[in-house]
Design a protein around this motif. Structure first.
Motif, short mmCIF file in Angstrom:
data_model
loop_
_atom_site.label_atom_id
_atom_site.label_comp_id
_atom_site.label_asym_id
_atom_site.label_seq_id
_atom_site.Cartn_x
_atom_site.Cartn_y
_atom_site.Cartn_z
N LEU A 126 -3.78 7.78 2.91
CA LEU A 126 -4.32 9.11 3.21
C LEU A 126 -5.73 9.32 2.68
O LEU A 126 -6.29 10.41 2.82
N LYS A 127 -6.32 8.28 2.10
CA LYS A 127 -7.66 8.39 1.53
C LYS A 127 -8.66 7.67 2.42
O LYS A 127 -8.98 6.50 2.23
N VAL A 181 0.84 -1.21 0.00
CA VAL A 181 0.00 0.00 0.00
C VAL A 181 0.87 1.25 0.00
O VAL A 181 1.99 1.27 0.53
N THR A 182 0.34 2.31 -0.59
CA THR A 182 1.09 3.55 -0.73
C THR A 182 0.62 4.60 0.25
O THR A 182 -0.46 4.47 0.87
N LYS A 183 1.40 5.66 0.36
CA LYS A 183 1.02 6.78 1.22
C LYS A 183 -0.29 7.40 0.73
O LYS A 183 -1.16 7.75 1.54
N ILE A 220 9.93 4.82 5.70
CA ILE A 220 9.59 3.46 6.10
C ILE A 220 8.30 3.06 5.40
O ILE A 220 7.58 3.91 4.86
N SER A 221 7.98 1.77 5.44
CA SER A 221 6.76 1.28 4.79
C SER A 221 5.57 1.35 5.74
O SER A 221 5.72 1.58 6.95
N PHE A 222 4.40 1.10 5.20
CA PHE A 222 3.17 1.11 6.00
C PHE A 222 3.24 0.08 7.12
O PHE A 222 2.93 0.38 8.28
N LEU A 223 3.65 -1.14 6.80
CA LEU A 223 3.72 -2.19 7.82
C LEU A 223 4.79 -1.92 8.87
O LEU A 223 4.71 -2.43 9.99
N PHE A 279 6.93 7.52 7.97
CA PHE A 279 6.14 7.01 6.85
C PHE A 279 5.73 8.14 5.91
O PHE A 279 5.82 8.01 4.68
N LEU A 280 5.31 9.25 6.48
CA LEU A 280 4.90 10.39 5.66
C LEU A 280 6.08 11.01 4.91
O LEU A 280 5.90 11.70 3.91
N GLN A 281 7.29 10.74 5.42
CA GLN A 281 8.50 11.21 4.74
C GLN A 281 9.05 10.16 3.77
O GLN A 281 10.14 10.34 3.21
N ASP A 282 8.29 9.09 3.58
CA ASP A 282 8.67 7.99 2.67
C ASP A 282 9.96 7.28 3.10
O ASP A 282 10.68 6.74 2.27
#
Length: 386
Positions: free
Chosen positions: A197-198, A191-193, A341-344, A336-339
């Motif tokens: 965020l949606k 999954v992506t940022k 680390i990953s979502f998990l 995570f918001l800074q890209d």
């Protein structure tokens, strides 16, 4: 209904909707605080004409100093400034609405309570990180702590019958499930940022939206409910309700269940906290029950969503463990918001901090701050962040 309002975090989602309520009901805005969004803050100053403001980012505050003088408002700076706003005196029938994001709101909550003011609490981290400190202060100073979160406002409303409240058996804390309801761990790996965020039902700031996607927000709300309503963690059941029409429910000893329903609009719980115990006209949309096709309910997946599992484990252990998972989460979401680390990775960090830190049962404000710092340092070390 309160006549005067001190609003901390006025430029965020909760803050701007709180000003919608103040505008509609002619509540006098005494003071406003913001972090960096001075453009919106200036617009709010021009409309609501507060006597005091605070900008918690020191660089932005210094840059706004001359403009504040031109606008005729007293400017406070930094997190200490927000605490000074919370302690302002000379006003009757006043409430402090704390909509600051994160643990940064704890000191302001305590400052407001210790100065004898009622608090409308949108900053759930105040109770998550320092619940004992906050509730002890509420009792000592005999003030009201009014919930602003839609779920906790719903529970609060369902408990208004004072004769029934002592027979409370269970709190049913509803959750939308976020954008990844039903996903497996394998599906969450990619999954992506943008996807995170949606949110399907609510419009919120980026941090709380990510928390909703990881289900951490529901874990924080569980911890908050334990403190607000003086219940055991096992007496709070999380129920995924995708439609976000039922905002939470309570079950009594006779197994009857009372629910609070409404459109997914934060102005409803915000307004109730500012007009309590009165109910007044609100700009929120009515629920049209003839267009609601289904009410669905499902359990939350604590095995896939480790943040929720971590929050449940932390409040069961007690002490400063909730503070530790909150600090780890705040830092992990930031990364995570800074890209970076990953979502998990968020859940990995939040659940991992529990076994990494040895947290006290009894604690002071200084202990809270130390635990928060150590939790963030753990997350940085886990991912090799310098």
């Amino acid at each position: 209904m309160y006549s005067n309002l001190i609003l901390l975090g006025s430029t965020g989602s909760i803050g701007t909707q709180s000003l919608d309520v103040a505008r509609k009901h002619n509540i006098n805005v005494v003071a406003l605080s913001a972090h960096k969004n001075v453009k919106l803050l200036e617009e709010q100053i021009l409309e609501f004409k507060p006597e005091y403001i605070c900008i918690t980012d020191n660089e932005c505050a210094n840059n706004f100093e001359n403009r504040a003088k031109e606008l005729g408002v007293v400017l406070f700076k930094g997190s200490e400034g927000a605490q000074k706003l919370a302690q302002l005196d000379g006003y009757n029938n006043i409430v402090v609405l704390n909509a600051i994001v994160g643990i940064a709101g704890l000191k302001a909550t305590l400052a407001a309570i210790e100065s004898g003011k009622d608090v409308a609490l949108a900053n759930k981290e105040s109770l998550v990180t320092g619940g004992k400190l906050v509730m002890d202060a509420v009792k000592k100073h005999n003030v009201k702590l009014l919930p602003v979160d839609s779920e906790h406002s719903a529970i609060f409303q369902c408990l208004q019958d004072k004769n029934s409240a002592p027979s409370l058996k269970k709190i049913l804390l509803t959750a939308s499930g976020g954008p990844f309801f039903g996903y497996s761990t394998e599906q969450l790996q990619t999954v992506t940022k943008a996807q995170a965020l949606k949110h399907p039902n609510w419009s919120m700031g980026s941090k709380i939206t990510i928390d909703s996607a990881t289900l951490m927000n529901k874990g924080l709300e569980l911890i908050e409910a334990v403190w607000l309503f003086d219940v055991k963690p096992e007496d709070v059941q999380i129920v995924v309700h995708r439609q976000s029409i039922i905002h939470s429910m309570v079950q009594y000893a006779d197994n009857s269940v009372i629910a609070q329903l409404g459109s997914p609009d934060m102005r409803i719980p915000i307004q109730y906290s500012l007009t309590y115990p009165e109910r007044m006209e609100c700009n929120a949309t009515e629920v049209d029950f003839f267009t609601v096709k289904d009410f669905t309910f499902a359990p939350a997946d604590v095995d896939t969503f480790l943040c929720l599992k971590a929050a449940k484990t932390a409040i069961a252990k007690g002490g400063l463990y909730p503070c530790a998972v909150n600090g780890a989460n705040e830092r992990a979401v930031e990364l995570f918001l800074q890209d970076k680390i990953s979502f998990l990775d968020i859940g990995k960090a939040v659940y991992g901090v529990i076994s990494h830190l040895d947290c006290k049962e009894d604690y002071t404000l200084e202990d809270v701050i130390t635990t928060d710092r150590l939790a963030r340092e753990y997350v940085d070390s886990l991912f090799g962040i310098k």
